[in-house]
Write an enzyme that holds these catalytic residues in place. Structure first.
Site, PDB file in Angstrom:
ATOM      1  N   ASP A   1      47.479  23.079  10.717  1.00 53.77           N
ATOM      2  CA  ASP A   1      46.445  22.915  11.267  1.00 53.77           C
ATOM      3  C   ASP A   1      46.741  23.716  12.985  1.00 53.77           C
ATOM      4  OD1 ASP A   1      48.803  21.317  12.799  1.00 53.77           O
ATOM      5  OD2 ASP A   1      48.111  18.840  12.795  1.00 53.77           O
TER       6      ASP A   1
ATOM      7  N   GLN B   1      44.238  35.104  36.962  1.00 55.31           N
ATOM      8  CA  GLN B   1      44.173  34.094  37.766  1.00 55.31           C
ATOM      9  C   GLN B   1      44.929  33.748  38.982  1.00 55.31           C
ATOM     10  OE1 GLN B   1      40.488  33.118  37.417  1.00 55.31           O
ATOM     11  NE2 GLN B   1      40.663  31.462  39.449  1.00 55.31           N
TER      12      GLN B   1
ATOM     13  N   ASP C   1      42.828  52.661  39.837  1.00 52.49           N
ATOM     14  CA  ASP C   1      42.004  52.200  40.702  1.00 52.49           C
ATOM     15  C   ASP C   1      43.061  51.616  41.644  1.00 52.49           C
ATOM     16  OD1 ASP C   1      43.363  49.738  39.931  1.00 52.49           O
ATOM     17  OD2 ASP C   1      41.942  49.052  39.317  1.00 52.49           O
TER      18      ASP C   1
ATOM     19  N   LYS D   1      36.617  53.433  44.317  1.00 46.29           N
ATOM     20  CA  LYS D   1      35.172  53.764  44.013  1.00 46.29           C
ATOM     21  C   LYS D   1      34.580  53.524  45.130  1.00 46.29           C
ATOM     22  CE  LYS D   1      36.551  50.471  39.368  1.00 46.29           C
ATOM     23  NZ  LYS D   1      36.904  49.207  39.340  1.00 46.29           N
TER      24      LYS D   1
ATOM     25  N   SER E   1      43.705  46.033  28.745  1.00 46.61           N
ATOM     26  CA  SER E   1      43.270  44.995  27.856  1.00 46.61           C
ATOM     27  C   SER E   1      42.053  45.660  27.146  1.00 46.61           C
ATOM     28  CB  SER E   1      42.225  44.188  28.719  1.00 46.61           C
ATOM     29  OG  SER E   1      42.073  43.091  28.330  1.00 46.61           O
TER      30      SER E   1
ATOM     31  N   GLY F   1      40.542  48.195  27.575  1.00 45.81           N
ATOM     32  CA  GLY F   1      40.812  50.214  27.321  1.00 45.81           C
ATOM     33  C   GLY F   1      39.794  50.103  28.674  1.00 45.81           C
TER      34      GLY F   1
ATOM     35  N   THR G   1      38.251  50.087  31.053  1.00 47.46           N
ATOM     36  CA  THR G   1      39.236  51.014  32.651  1.00 47.46           C
ATOM     37  C   THR G   1      39.435  52.573  32.424  1.00 47.46           C
ATOM     38  OG1 THR G   1      39.919  48.879  33.646  1.00 47.46           O
ATOM     39  CG2 THR G   1      41.003  50.810  34.500  1.00 47.46           C
TER      40      THR G   1
HETATM   41  C1  R5P Z   1      43.561  44.796  36.679  1.00 45.57           C
HETATM   42  O1  R5P Z   1      43.244  44.521  37.219  1.00 45.57           O
HETATM   43  C2  R5P Z   1      44.094  45.453  35.862  1.00 45.57           C
HETATM   44  O2  R5P Z   1      45.317  45.682  36.966  1.00 45.57           O
HETATM   45  C3  R5P Z   1      44.505  45.944  34.479  1.00 45.57           C
HETATM   46  O3  R5P Z   1      43.111  47.343  35.767  1.00 45.57           O
HETATM   47  C4  R5P Z   1      42.920  45.458  34.024  1.00 45.57           C
HETATM   48  O4  R5P Z   1      43.117  44.665  33.022  1.00 45.57           O
HETATM   49  C5  R5P Z   1      42.319  46.902  32.319  1.00 45.57           C
HETATM   50  O5  R5P Z   1      41.704  45.620  31.585  1.00 45.57           O
HETATM   51  P1  R5P Z   1      41.131  46.962  30.330  1.00 45.57           P
HETATM   52  O6  R5P Z   1      41.807  47.851  30.230  1.00 45.57           O
HETATM   53  O7  R5P Z   1      39.749  45.807  29.857  1.00 45.57           O
HETATM   54  O8  R5P Z   1      40.063  47.198  31.458  1.00 45.57           O
END
Ligand code: R5P
Length: 282
Positions: free
Chosen positions: A35, A91, A159, A182, A212, A214, A216
């Site tokens: 489970d 968060q 960024d 930006k 995450s 990708g 960005t």
């Molecule tokens: C954002 O604040 C983090 O520093 C990464 O830039 C972000 O988590 C990357 O996410 P993803 O790969 O989905 O663009």
């Protein structure tokens, strides 16, 4: 006796830490019931435990709590919890009224059975203040920078949030650094540009804390390609690579992806074991 307890997220990092510190890895059993519930058993007595586990994905959070409980029950008077990737860290404050602060809540739960915490590059540094026990940050940026020494002409942050990482990496590599700024053109148009740097013909390393989806990185690579960069390398501390993000990043023209071993994948080409060992020794 001091023992390392390897959570299922971090077998290789635990092995490397064991070699660095000359501390044995305890024999343990971790099973999942049909489970989905987790079962852990530590087979050896110890007076000090070093537990390594990510708080990602969700099931590893419960596994960590159970490992902490079992370690105490097997005699550990001191428990150090190493969290290579601190999931739920994004968060880190209330952005909108009514939200839970997951980075804080998870910290409060972990510290119930911990005397020392080490987080590798949490999403924001202030996250360590959510722990009321001793908490330290291990920085994986130098390990990545060493890997790229002599191989790139500039380090780029995708960024402003990653600017400090890019600066630090560039100091070790001894090259330029910059970031994508930006600018909002209209309500649905954002311009991303690198100011005061010509990237044409250059070998570039893009660095971020997390990859995450990708998205960005892909956006940054596409922009650098348009500006005729010669070679683009991508690096991050924590490579989550959701939905084959790695393949999509390589497809848009990235020469190599390099991450640390906080999340163990084929891209974990550098280790943070030595840095963690030093933090545990001091
Ligand atoms: C954002 O604040 C983090 O520093 C990464 O830039 C972000 O988590 C990357 O996410 P993803 O790969 O989905 O663009």
């Amino acid at each position: 006796m001091k023992k390392i307890i390897a959570g299922s997220s971090s077998p290789t990092l635990a092995k490397n830490l064991s070699l660095e510190m000359n501390v044995p890895i305890a024999e343990i059993t971790i099973k999942r019931f049909p489970d989905g519930e987790c079962y852990v058993r530590i087979h050896e007595k110890m007076d000090e435990a070093i537990i390594i586990s990510n708080t990602y994905p969700n099931e590893n959070i419960i596994e960590l709590f159970l490992l902490q409980d079992a370690a105490r029950k097997m005699g550990a008077e001191k428990i150090s919890v190493i969290i290579p990737y601190y999931g739920y860290g994004r968060q880190d404050k209330v952005f909108e009224e009514g939200e839970a602060v997951s980075a804080e809540k998870i910290a409060k739960l972990i510290e119930q059975d911990a005397d020392k915490i080490i987080l590798v590059n949490p999403h924001k540094e202030h996250i360590i203040n959510f722990f009321s026990v001793e908490a330290k940050i291990c920085d994986g940026v130098p390990s990545i920078a060493e890997y790229f020494k002599g191989r790139v002409d500039a380090v780029i942050a995708p960024d402003k949030g990653a600017l400090e990482m890019a600066k630090k990496a560039s100091e070790i590599i001894d090259c330029e650094y910059n970031y994508f700024e930006k600018t909002r053109i209209s309500s649905n148009e954002v311009r991303m540009e690198i100011k005061d740097m010509n990237v044409e013909g250059k070998k570039l390393l893009i660095i971020d804390d997390i990859i995450s989806t990708g998205g960005t990185m892909i956006e940054a690579i596409e922009l650098l390609n348009k500006q005729k960069a010669y070679e683009i390398y991508v690096s991050c501390i924590h490579g989550l690579f959701i939905e084959n993000a790695d393949e999509r990043i390589l497809k848009v023209g990235c020469k190599e992806i390099v991450t640390t071993d906080t999340i163990e994948t084929v891209y974990s080409k550098v280790t943070v074991a030595k840095k963690i060992a030093n933090l545990l020794k001091n």
